[in-house]
Design a protein around this motif. Structure first.
Motif, short mmCIF file in Angstrom:
data_model
loop_
_atom_site.label_atom_id
_atom_site.label_comp_id
_atom_site.label_asym_id
_atom_site.label_seq_id
_atom_site.Cartn_x
_atom_site.Cartn_y
_atom_site.Cartn_z
N THR A 135 0.85 -1.15 0.01
CA THR A 135 -0.14 0.10 0.02
C THR A 135 0.97 1.51 0.38
O THR A 135 0.29 1.91 -0.14
CB THR A 135 -0.65 -0.39 1.00
N THR A 136 2.18 0.85 -0.02
CA THR A 136 3.09 2.52 0.32
C THR A 136 4.24 2.28 -0.67
O THR A 136 4.97 3.03 -0.92
CB THR A 136 3.39 2.43 1.92
N ALA A 137 3.98 1.24 -0.90
CA ALA A 137 5.13 0.65 -1.95
C ALA A 137 5.33 2.06 -3.16
O ALA A 137 4.13 2.11 -3.40
CB ALA A 137 5.69 -0.70 -2.11
N ARG A 138 6.72 2.05 -3.91
CA ARG A 138 6.47 3.25 -5.20
C ARG A 138 6.58 1.84 -6.56
O ARG A 138 7.88 1.45 -6.36
CB ARG A 138 7.52 3.79 -5.02
N THR A 139 5.84 1.16 -6.15
CA THR A 139 5.37 0.39 -7.56
C THR A 139 4.29 0.40 -8.35
O THR A 139 2.61 0.43 -7.94
CB THR A 139 5.63 -1.41 -7.02
N ASN A 140 3.83 -0.06 -9.79
CA ASN A 140 2.75 -0.04 -10.40
C ASN A 140 2.51 -1.58 -10.70
O ASN A 140 1.76 -1.70 -11.37
CB ASN A 140 3.94 0.44 -12.27
#
Length: 262
Positions: free
Chosen positions: A223-228
């Motif tokens: 929910t807070t990760a920088r990923t697509n």
């Protein structure tokens, strides 16, 4: 304007946005020439309207291009996917992406099972097909009819402390850096080595509960990760034994909640 014969072949002529278009249809067949004229006019109208049609591309070339774009992959994850791709190319390598159908994927699943591959292994291989087709905006045409294979979760045997030590020592001597790193992670991630080995003796029910806890933790981290990536693919990439199918079943059985991005 229309179609007319010049020499052996027919030509077509029409006006588009104030410009005269005159081209050869390269055919002596009048009806085919008319069809070519209509397709040419439609293509020009779509281009003027901003519609772009994907060019046909072989699965082999699309796979190579996709792997080249994924520079963020770790060496271990790239090595695993390259192995999966080696099986896929034999079946899909000479096919255009648009020629891959749910039936051809189902046929691949049957052939791999007859060759002795497990459901989990085959599902990970078809996941590579899904990633490549999704990149080219084609998976949505196949997704509703795709059926992953069932995976067993009761396979395995508890390691003794002596066996665990031998495994770590062998991994440390291996020339594969990813093997040594992943094996070392297996034990410290559960605490001290003695604790980790004892945990492997737990019942399948407790092991399943631990796996659900890990899945819930990964879902929260997503929910807070920088990923697509979607949360299932992201969790599977972080810990390969937590497959998208496992997460789907956990959600359907209400043992896991679908995470929501913050």
């Amino acid at each position: 304007m229309g179609v007319f014969k010049r020499g052996r072949n027919y030509w077509y002529e029409f006006e588009f946005r104030g410009q005269r278009v005159r081209e050869s249809a390269h055919t002596p067949n009048r009806e085919l020439a008319r069809s070519i004229e209509r397709n040419r006019r439609r293509a020009m109208e779509e281009s003027a309207g901003g519609i772009k049609r994907a060019k046909p591309i072989l699965f082999r070339k699309a796979a190579v291009a996709y792997f080249d774009e994924c520079a963020h992959w770790s060496d271990a994850y790239r090595e695993i996917n390259t192995l999966k791709l080696s099986h896929l190319l034999a079946a899909f390598g000479k096919l255009l992406l648009t020629d891959i159908t749910p039936a051809s994927i189902a046929r691949y699943q049957r052939d791999r099972r007859l060759a002795g591959a497990y459901g989990c292994e085959i599902n990970m291989e078809t996941a590579v097909v899904r990633m490549i087709l999704r990149k080219h905006r084609l998976w949505h045409l196949l997704g509703p009819d795709f059926r992953p294979l069932p995976e067993r979760e009761d396979i395995g045997r508890a390691l003794s402390l002596e066996e665990a030590n031998r495994l770590l020592e062998a991994a440390a001597k291996s020339p594969s850096r990813s093997l040594a790193q992943n094996t070392k992670y297996c034990f410290p991630s559960c605490g001290r080595r003695a604790t980790a080995v004892a945990a492997t003796r737990d019942s399948p029910e407790k092991a399943h509960a631990v796996k659900l806890e890990r899945a819930a933790r990964l879902a929260q981290e997503w929910t807070t990760a920088r990923t697509n990536l979607g949360w299932k693919q992201w969790a599977h990439r972080r810990e390969s034994d937590i497959s998208p199918n496992f997460l789907t079943r956990a959600v359907n059985e209400k043992k896991l909640k679908v995470p929501v991005r913050q």
